[in-house]
Design an enzyme around this catalytic site. Structure first.
Site, PDB file in Angstrom:
ATOM      1  N   ASP A   8       0.873  -1.161   0.000  1.00  0.00           N
ATOM      2  CA  ASP A   8       0.000   0.000   0.000  1.00  0.00           C
ATOM      3  C   ASP A   8       0.919   1.222   0.000  1.00  0.00           C
ATOM      4  OD1 ASP A   8      -2.308   1.649   0.299  1.00  0.00           O
ATOM      5  OD2 ASP A   8      -1.977   1.713   2.457  1.00  0.00           O
ATOM      6  N   ASP A  50      -0.030   5.084   1.156  1.00  0.00           N
ATOM      7  CA  ASP A  50      -0.211   5.998   2.282  1.00  0.00           C
ATOM      8  C   ASP A  50      -0.301   5.231   3.587  1.00  0.00           C
ATOM      9  OD1 ASP A  50      -0.439   8.479   0.710  1.00  0.00           O
ATOM     10  OD2 ASP A  50      -2.238   7.513  -0.076  1.00  0.00           O
ATOM     11  N   LYS A  96     -11.888  11.096  -3.702  1.00  0.00           N
ATOM     12  CA  LYS A  96     -13.139  11.601  -4.277  1.00  0.00           C
ATOM     13  C   LYS A  96     -14.336  10.996  -3.561  1.00  0.00           C
ATOM     14  CE  LYS A  96     -12.096  10.478  -8.582  1.00  0.00           C
ATOM     15  NZ  LYS A  96     -10.665  10.144  -8.533  1.00  0.00           N
ATOM     16  N   GLU A  97     -14.237   9.706  -3.292  1.00  0.00           N
ATOM     17  CA  GLU A  97     -15.314   9.039  -2.564  1.00  0.00           C
ATOM     18  C   GLU A  97     -15.455   9.599  -1.145  1.00  0.00           C
ATOM     19  OE1 GLU A  97     -13.776   6.375  -5.767  1.00  0.00           O
ATOM     20  OE2 GLU A  97     -12.886   7.695  -4.261  1.00  0.00           O
ATOM     21  N   LYS A 150      -6.200  19.177  -4.976  1.00  0.00           N
ATOM     22  CA  LYS A 150      -5.629  18.586  -3.778  1.00  0.00           C
ATOM     23  C   LYS A 150      -4.399  17.752  -4.118  1.00  0.00           C
ATOM     24  CE  LYS A 150      -5.233  14.712  -1.209  1.00  0.00           C
ATOM     25  NZ  LYS A 150      -4.855  13.349  -1.662  1.00  0.00           N
ATOM     26  N   LYS A 160      -0.877   9.942  -9.858  1.00  0.00           N
ATOM     27  CA  LYS A 160       0.209  10.927  -9.893  1.00  0.00           C
ATOM     28  C   LYS A 160       0.817  11.124  -8.504  1.00  0.00           C
ATOM     29  CE  LYS A 160      -1.381  13.578 -13.905  1.00  0.00           C
ATOM     30  NZ  LYS A 160      -1.840  14.899 -14.408  1.00  0.00           N
TER      31      LYS A 160
END
Length: 318
Positions: A81, A83, A126-127, A160, A202
């Site tokens: 993963d 983050d 976004k979710e 963001k 990105k």
């Protein structure tokens, strides 16, 4: 060198590993189906101060090898993963970038530390924003139709991401301990390495290239953002990685930091090691194959590539 596990993961800290040397080489504990534990495993159980470890005494039967032992089998792929695993980005990275974006757009919204921790249960930026606005109400200057709101959210997320990438490029957030070491061990042994994240592609690429360096980055595959229609805890991104890399899911080891990431990895049929992060320290990881506070660099190393391989040799007993 087979490992036997009854029901719960191994949980290690640096103090537990140091304490292992005072114990005999093997010990039988009550309520463990008479299975033998290595001295380091016993130290994990007996010397831990964590609530989780104390609760697991009597049901954790870990290993006849330590987290730094040699393994006869290595993973075909090591999947990270991003983050919270590569970098602890959430509190002082993504959260700040979201808030700066909200301020720029004069939305009158601020996500504090505790609120953002709750929002992290939703995979994808976004979710996350959509769910938040649906719950508390949309800003006055937000559009009214569903399609326009999707475009509005996409625009917020794009900005963001730009702010977050600028933060990463300044190298204000460091790699977590042991990440570069484990990546190098994998690449040096022919193990495929990929990063699988719900974050924008990105942003993930910026983390990999800026913090792991271009030489490593060109050898690491990235699966991120909207590359799959359903995000974690759905296993789609891990299944896509396995399929694209040409490996069987059962030969993959995942390094995650969150409950939704763990659920995605296990649903994909993969082994999963959890390295807890700032926001996930108190989550329930009983379904994990092992739980650590970090990967760690010597002399505070928690585990290495050989330990990842040893997970593939486990035999589960009732």
């Amino acid at each position: 060198m087979a490992l036997r596990v009854v029901s719960s993961p191994t949980i290690f800290s640096s103090s537990q590993r140091r304490a292992a040397s005072v114990l005999p080489s093997t010990v039988t504990l009550p309520n463990t189906n008479s299975s033998l534990l290595s001295s380091k495993s016993v130290a994990t159980l007996l010397n831990s101060k964590s609530k989780t470890s104390r609760r697991n005494i009597g049901v954790v039967v870990t290993c006849s090898v330590s987290p730094s032992s040699e393994a006869s089998v290595l993973p075909k792929a090591l999947l990270f993963d991003c983050d919270g695993v590569l970098v602890d980005t959430e509190k002082d990275g993504h959260r700040i970038s979201f808030n700066d974006t909200f301020a720029e757009k004069e939305l009158g919204v601020t996500w504090d530390v505790d609120l953002y921790g709750e929002l992290l249960k939703i995979g994808g930026g976004k979710e996350r924003m959509t769910a938040y606005f649906n719950k508390v109400g949309w800003p006055e200057n937000a559009p009214k139709t569903e399609e326009e709101r999707k475009q509005f959210i996409a625009g917020l997320h794009k900005r963001k991401t730009e702010l977050f990438m600028a933060l990463i490029e300044k190298k204000l957030l460091p790699l977590r301990p042991g990440v570069a070491k484990l990546v190098d061990q994998a690449l040096g042994n022919g193990v495929k390495v990929a990063v699988c994240s719900t974050s924008n592609e990105k942003a993930v690429s910026a983390i990999v290239s800026c913090l792991l360096g271009p030489e490593r980055a060109e050898k690491i595959q990235i699966y991120a953002g909207d590359v799959v229609p359903r995000k974690k805890p759905d296993p789609a991104i891990y299944l896509l990685a396995a399929d694209t890399l040409g490996v069987d899911p059962s030969s993959c080891v995942v390094v995650e930091d969150s409950g939704i990431g763990l659920a995605a990895a296990k649903a994909a049929g993969m082994k999963c090691i959890v390295t807890k992060s700032g926001y996930t320290a108190d989550e329930n990881f009983l379904n994990a194959d092992a739980v650590f506070d970090c990967i760690g660099d010597p002399p505070e190393e928690r585990f290495d590539l050989a330990f990842c391989g040893s997970l593939l040799e486990k035999q589960y007993v009732s």
